[in-house]
Each structure stands twice: as C-alpha cells, then as structure tokens.
Design an enzyme around this catalytic site. Structure first.
Site, PDB file in Angstrom:
ATOM      1  N   TYR A   2       0.853  -1.196   0.000  1.00 26.57           N
ATOM      2  CA  TYR A   2       0.000   0.000   0.000  1.00 26.57           C
ATOM      3  C   TYR A   2       0.892   1.251   0.000  1.00 26.57           C
ATOM      4  O   TYR A   2       1.664   1.475   0.934  1.00 26.57           O
ATOM      5  CB  TYR A   2      -0.946   0.038   1.203  1.00 26.57           C
ATOM      6  CG  TYR A   2      -1.968  -1.084   1.248  1.00 26.57           C
ATOM      7  CD1 TYR A   2      -2.182  -1.936   0.169  1.00 26.57           C
ATOM      8  CD2 TYR A   2      -2.744  -1.307   2.382  1.00 26.57           C
ATOM      9  CE1 TYR A   2      -3.115  -2.967   0.219  1.00 26.57           C
ATOM     10  CE2 TYR A   2      -3.690  -2.336   2.443  1.00 26.57           C
ATOM     11  CZ  TYR A   2      -3.854  -3.156   1.354  1.00 26.57           C
ATOM     12  OH  TYR A   2      -4.775  -4.181   1.410  1.00 26.57           O
TER      13      TYR A   2
ATOM     14  N   SER B 228      -4.421 -14.373   2.003  1.00 29.53           N
ATOM     15  CA  SER B 228      -5.405 -13.485   1.382  1.00 29.53           C
ATOM     16  C   SER B 228      -5.621 -13.923  -0.063  1.00 29.53           C
ATOM     17  O   SER B 228      -4.653 -14.043  -0.820  1.00 29.53           O
ATOM     18  CB  SER B 228      -4.927 -12.032   1.429  1.00 29.53           C
ATOM     19  OG  SER B 228      -5.875 -11.195   0.806  1.00 29.53           O
TER      20      SER B 228
ATOM     21  N   TRP C 232     -12.572  -7.925   2.945  1.00 32.33           N
ATOM     22  CA  TRP C 232     -12.253  -6.613   2.359  1.00 32.33           C
ATOM     23  C   TRP C 232     -13.306  -6.125   1.354  1.00 32.33           C
ATOM     24  O   TRP C 232     -14.083  -6.896   0.829  1.00 32.33           O
ATOM     25  CB  TRP C 232     -10.857  -6.590   1.758  1.00 32.33           C
ATOM     26  CG  TRP C 232     -10.467  -7.538   0.660  1.00 32.33           C
ATOM     27  CD1 TRP C 232      -9.906  -8.771   0.839  1.00 32.33           C
ATOM     28  CD2 TRP C 232     -10.494  -7.328  -0.773  1.00 32.33           C
ATOM     29  NE1 TRP C 232      -9.609  -9.335  -0.389  1.00 32.33           N
ATOM     30  CE2 TRP C 232      -9.956  -8.473  -1.384  1.00 32.33           C
ATOM     31  CE3 TRP C 232     -10.921  -6.275  -1.575  1.00 32.33           C
ATOM     32  CZ2 TRP C 232      -9.826  -8.610  -2.779  1.00 32.33           C
ATOM     33  CZ3 TRP C 232     -10.794  -6.400  -2.971  1.00 32.33           C
ATOM     34  CH2 TRP C 232     -10.254  -7.554  -3.550  1.00 32.33           C
TER      35      TRP C 232
ATOM     36  N   ASN D   1     -20.446   5.008   7.769  1.00 32.50           N
ATOM     37  CA  ASN D   1     -20.330   3.547   7.694  1.00 32.50           C
ATOM     38  C   ASN D   1     -20.415   2.898   9.073  1.00 32.50           C
ATOM     39  O   ASN D   1     -20.993   1.822   9.232  1.00 32.50           O
ATOM     40  CB  ASN D   1     -19.026   3.164   6.984  1.00 32.50           C
ATOM     41  CG  ASN D   1     -18.997   3.692   5.551  1.00 32.50           C
ATOM     42  OD1 ASN D   1     -20.017   4.132   5.019  1.00 32.50           O
ATOM     43  ND2 ASN D   1     -17.836   3.659   4.930  1.00 32.50           N
TER      44      ASN D   1
HETATM   45  P1  NDP Z   1     -14.793  -0.372   0.442  1.00 28.05           P
HETATM   46  O1  NDP Z   1     -15.309  -1.346  -0.531  1.00 28.05           O
HETATM   47  O2  NDP Z   1     -15.675  -0.052   1.597  1.00 28.05           O
HETATM   48  O3  NDP Z   1     -14.412   0.970  -0.343  1.00 28.05           O
HETATM   49  C1  NDP Z   1     -13.983   2.101   0.359  1.00 28.05           C
HETATM   50  C2  NDP Z   1     -14.040   3.328  -0.538  1.00 28.05           C
HETATM   51  O4  NDP Z   1     -15.394   3.580  -0.936  1.00 28.05           O
HETATM   52  C3  NDP Z   1     -13.603   4.571   0.198  1.00 28.05           C
HETATM   53  O5  NDP Z   1     -12.202   4.714   0.199  1.00 28.05           O
HETATM   54  C4  NDP Z   1     -14.333   5.649  -0.546  1.00 28.05           C
HETATM   55  O6  NDP Z   1     -13.658   5.903  -1.779  1.00 28.05           O
HETATM   56  C5  NDP Z   1     -15.684   4.977  -0.828  1.00 28.05           C
HETATM   57  N1  NDP Z   1     -16.636   5.125   0.285  1.00 28.05           N
HETATM   58  C6  NDP Z   1     -16.574   4.545   1.526  1.00 28.05           C
HETATM   59  N2  NDP Z   1     -17.629   4.873   2.266  1.00 28.05           N
HETATM   60  C7  NDP Z   1     -18.404   5.684   1.503  1.00 28.05           C
HETATM   61  C8  NDP Z   1     -19.628   6.346   1.732  1.00 28.05           C
HETATM   62  N3  NDP Z   1     -20.283   6.205   2.886  1.00 28.05           N
HETATM   63  N4  NDP Z   1     -20.136   7.094   0.721  1.00 28.05           N
HETATM   64  C9  NDP Z   1     -19.481   7.235  -0.443  1.00 28.05           C
HETATM   65  N5  NDP Z   1     -18.304   6.640  -0.719  1.00 28.05           N
HETATM   66  C10 NDP Z   1     -17.763   5.858   0.244  1.00 28.05           C
HETATM   67  O7  NDP Z   1     -13.441  -0.866   1.101  1.00 28.05           O
HETATM   68  P2  NDP Z   1     -11.951  -0.952   0.482  1.00 28.05           P
HETATM   69  O8  NDP Z   1     -11.967  -1.397  -0.914  1.00 28.05           O
HETATM   70  O9  NDP Z   1     -11.239   0.334   0.812  1.00 28.05           O
HETATM   71  O10 NDP Z   1     -11.364  -2.122   1.376  1.00 28.05           O
HETATM   72  C11 NDP Z   1     -11.283  -1.979   2.788  1.00 28.05           C
HETATM   73  C12 NDP Z   1      -9.932  -2.441   3.259  1.00 28.05           C
HETATM   74  O11 NDP Z   1      -9.771  -3.824   2.957  1.00 28.05           O
HETATM   75  C13 NDP Z   1      -8.718  -1.772   2.601  1.00 28.05           C
HETATM   76  O12 NDP Z   1      -8.417  -0.525   3.156  1.00 28.05           O
HETATM   77  C14 NDP Z   1      -7.638  -2.782   2.882  1.00 28.05           C
HETATM   78  O13 NDP Z   1      -7.182  -2.658   4.208  1.00 28.05           O
HETATM   79  C15 NDP Z   1      -8.392  -4.102   2.719  1.00 28.05           C
HETATM   80  N6  NDP Z   1      -8.186  -4.658   1.368  1.00 28.05           N
HETATM   81  C16 NDP Z   1      -7.527  -5.854   1.252  1.00 28.05           C
HETATM   82  C17 NDP Z   1      -7.288  -6.414   0.037  1.00 28.05           C
HETATM   83  C18 NDP Z   1      -6.558  -7.709  -0.053  1.00 28.05           C
HETATM   84  O14 NDP Z   1      -6.167  -8.112  -1.149  1.00 28.05           O
HETATM   85  N7  NDP Z   1      -6.329  -8.382   1.042  1.00 28.05           N
HETATM   86  C19 NDP Z   1      -7.717  -5.757  -1.212  1.00 28.05           C
HETATM   87  C20 NDP Z   1      -8.442  -4.538  -0.994  1.00 28.05           C
HETATM   88  C21 NDP Z   1      -8.675  -4.034   0.249  1.00 28.05           C
HETATM   89  P3  NDP Z   1     -13.683   7.316  -2.560  1.00 28.05           P
HETATM   90  O15 NDP Z   1     -14.178   8.380  -1.637  1.00 28.05           O
HETATM   91  O16 NDP Z   1     -12.278   7.516  -2.995  1.00 28.05           O
HETATM   92  O17 NDP Z   1     -14.596   7.091  -3.724  1.00 28.05           O
END
Ligand code: NDP
Length: 323
Positions: free
Chosen positions: A54, A154, A209, A296
């Site tokens: 990251y 993962s 995730w 959230n």
């Molecule tokens: P989400 O699917 O919840 O997406 C989060 C993103 O959605 C935010 O960064 C924001 O992006 C948008 N968002 C979140 N809440 C809202 C809201 N209430 N209203 C509008 N937009 C919103 O989770 P992530 O994809 O970020 O995944 C969560 C965590 O999981 C990651 O941080 C990481 O730690 C882990 N992960 C692990 C992976 C793996 O391979 N093991 C892969 C991916 C994630 P924006 O504002 O930029 O549009």
C-alpha cells in the site's frame, strides 16, 4: 461494538475494522489518517489493516506514525501487514512468497512501522512457484522469532489453505488462522460456498475486504463517476470494467430500491449484510474521508433493521452467485 474471535484463535477483533488501501499515503495525509484512526478507536475499532504494497510502504509508515502521535497504548490495538508483491524491482522480491523475500520484507516492515511486532501477517496472494512447505515454515519462524503473532492468507483457494493448514499441523508449526477475501453483495462465492468446509475443519477466521466493492455499492456511480472518487483515480480505472457489468449494475439498482423503501443508506445495507454473517470475524472498512467513516460505522446502530432485510439483500447477492 461487538468483538469476535479471529477464527479458532483466542484473539478478538472488532466486528468492523479500518484499512488503508488507496487512502493512506495517497488520498490521506498524516492529519487525516490520525483523525480517522482516533475516531475508529473511540468507536471501539481495535483492528487496523495494512500491507507492504500500500503506497509502496508509505501506508505502513503513516499508520505507525499516526498511532505513535496519538499515544494509543500499543497493546490496545491490532495491526496487520501483508506480503507478496514486493516494493523493490529486484529478482526474488516480486510476486513471491520465497523465504528470502518474506524474511527481508518482515524486517523492513517493522522498520517502517517503528514497532517491535505486527499482530497479523498475511501471505497477500498464493505463490505457485514456492512450495507450501517453504511458506509455512517461514511464517512459523517469523512468529517464533516474535516479529508477528498470527499468520494467514489473502485470496488463497480453499485447497491451498487446507494444504498449508495440514502441513503446519503435521509438523507442529504455527497454523494459518485467518484468510482475507473480498466479501460483499457482489463478490461472495468464496466466503459463502468455497470456504464452508474450512470453518469446521480449522475454524478459519475471516477479515473481509471491500464491503462496498470499492464504493460501487454506495450508489455514487449510478449516473456518473464523480471527480474525487476512487474510480476516477488513474490507477483504479480497471474497476470501471466491473462497474459496467450488467449483473453488477442490476445489483446496485436493486440495492438502491431497498434503500429508498427502507430509508437506510445503501452503504449501511451493504456493510450490514457482510457483518451479519457469523463466519466473518471482522469487516474491514475503507474511507477516503472521516464523514464516510462516520456514516459507515452507523451501520451498527441499525443492524437489527438490516437483519430484517437480510432475505432481500441475499437475493441481490444471488445475482452474482458465482463471483
Ligand atoms: P470499500 O469497498 O468499503 O471501499 C472504500 C471506498 O469507498 C472509500 O475509500 C471511498 O472511496 C468509498 N466510500 C466509503 N464509504 C463511503 C460512503 N459512505 N459514501 C461514499 N463513498 C464511500 O473498502 P476498500 O476497498 O477500501 O477495502 C477496505 C480495506 O480492505 C482496505 O483498506 C484494505 O485494508 C483491505 N483490502 C484488502 C485487500 C486484499 O487483497 N487483502 C484488497 C483490498 C482491500 P472514494 O471516496 O475515494 O470514492
């Protein structure tokens, strides 16, 4: 906040947790990261997810610095990192879980965090070129050395996880405890189908995730791609393909309808659905600003209302049953 056992381990994680992918070191600086960590912690979140890759290590540095400056006692929270892709263009250090890479990556990660140990470490993806014996033994040794407490995987297949588990058990090594799969109303096949035998066999824990499928399930992309959103980022345009898949579009529209009739935001319905699965130890939230995190986290206040809608929500999930 409810605390759930991380699989069959004795460790308890908050049912919602907070991760730093795309955000820390990109969309968020130290000040914003501290604000989100502080708020999460005050709301009862005790698990914070991270990875070597990251922001090429900057996310670990930022999170480590944030915790130090906030002065939260180290034993009050759980942190993770993950290894596979590597951050240096050197032979043996890219897309691998070989012993040389893992040992080096662990060492470098501790330096970035400026901490003595990382609670959870993950093999971020499977590596078909490194024998499972080499991977399991290395994870075991990292834990024996005291650099980490628990290890997991993962996006591994059930077969790969079972192989690692069986090898660890038969050699008295530390076993893999948890898997980190994508889990949301669009992608759920692994958690709901493929991993089922592992819950009984090894008490597999799940730290899931993308509960909002990168924001797609908030409905923010229903008409257009907003400028300051994840899908507008150059590095994330690959996600636009997903957005345009007909079965995903249908799922988002149907979720929108349930949201309209129940007066519950789409984001909370989507997160709530993941949280209601008892196999899930923790749902890792993502947010690019604190307002999103606040919205959230409110999911927990209305979990019972979302429970009443579970059948309808699962019908939406069925639209992408094999994903
Ligand atoms: P989400 O699917 O919840 O997406 C989060 C993103 O959605 C935010 O960064 C924001 O992006 C948008 N968002 C979140 N809440 C809202 C809201 N209430 N209203 C509008 N937009 C919103 O989770 P992530 O994809 O970020 O995944 C969560 C965590 O999981 C990651 O941080 C990481 O730690 C882990 N992960 C692990 C992976 C793996 O391979 N093991 C892969 C991916 C994630 P924006 O504002 O930029 O549009």
């Amino acid at each position: 906040m409810e605390y759930r056992r991380l699989g069959s381990s004795g460790l308890k994680v908050s049912q919602l947790s907070f991760g730093s992918w795309v955000t820390f070191g990109n969309q968020m600086d130290l000040k914003k990261a501290k604000e989100c960590i502080q708020y999460s912690f005050e709301q009862g979140i005790n698990f914070f997810d991270n990875a070597e890759v990251y922001a090429k290590g900057a996310s670990e540095e930022l999170m480590g610095q944030a915790f130090r400056e906030l002065g939260i006692p180290r034993h009050h929270y759980i942190i993770s990192t993950k290894f596979f892709w590597g951050i240096e263009d050197v032979v043996n250090f890219r897309n691998t879980l070989n012993r040389k890479y893992l040992m080096h990556a662990m060492h470098e990660s501790l330096k970035r965090w400026k901490m003595d140990l990382i609670d959870l470490i993950y093999c971020h993806r499977p590596d078909p070129e490194t024998p499972i014996e080499e991977i399991v033994q290395t994870m075991h040794e990292i834990i024996q050395r005291g650099d980490a407490l628990y290890w997991g995987t993962s996006e591994w297949s059930a077969k790969q996880i079972a192989e690692a588990y069986d090898f660890a058990v038969s050699n008295g090594f530390h076993r893999p405890v948890m898997e980190q799969p994508q889990y949301n109303l669009i992608h759920h096949h692994k958690v709901d189908q493929e991993f089922t035998p592992l819950y009984k066999k090894m008490g597999l824990g799940l730290t899931t995730w993308s509960p909002l499928a990168s924001g797609i399930l908030t409905g923010k992309y229903l008409n257009t791609i907003p400028e300051n959103s994840r899908l507008a980022l150059k590095s994330m345009t690959w996600l636009q393909e997903e957005l345009h898949q007909p079965s995903i579009q249908k799922a988002v529209k149907e979720l929108h309808q349930i949201s309209e009739s129940s007066h519950i935001p789409m984001s909370q319905l989507a997160i709530g659905w993941c949280t209601l699965n008892p196999q899930v130890s923790t749902v890792i939230l993502g947010a690019s600003r604190i307002e999103q995190l606040k919205e959230n986290l409110k999911t927990l206040e209305i979990l019972n209302s979302i429970r009443d809608l579970r059948k309808e929500l699962s019908q939406i999930a069925d639209l992408n049953a094999t994903a």
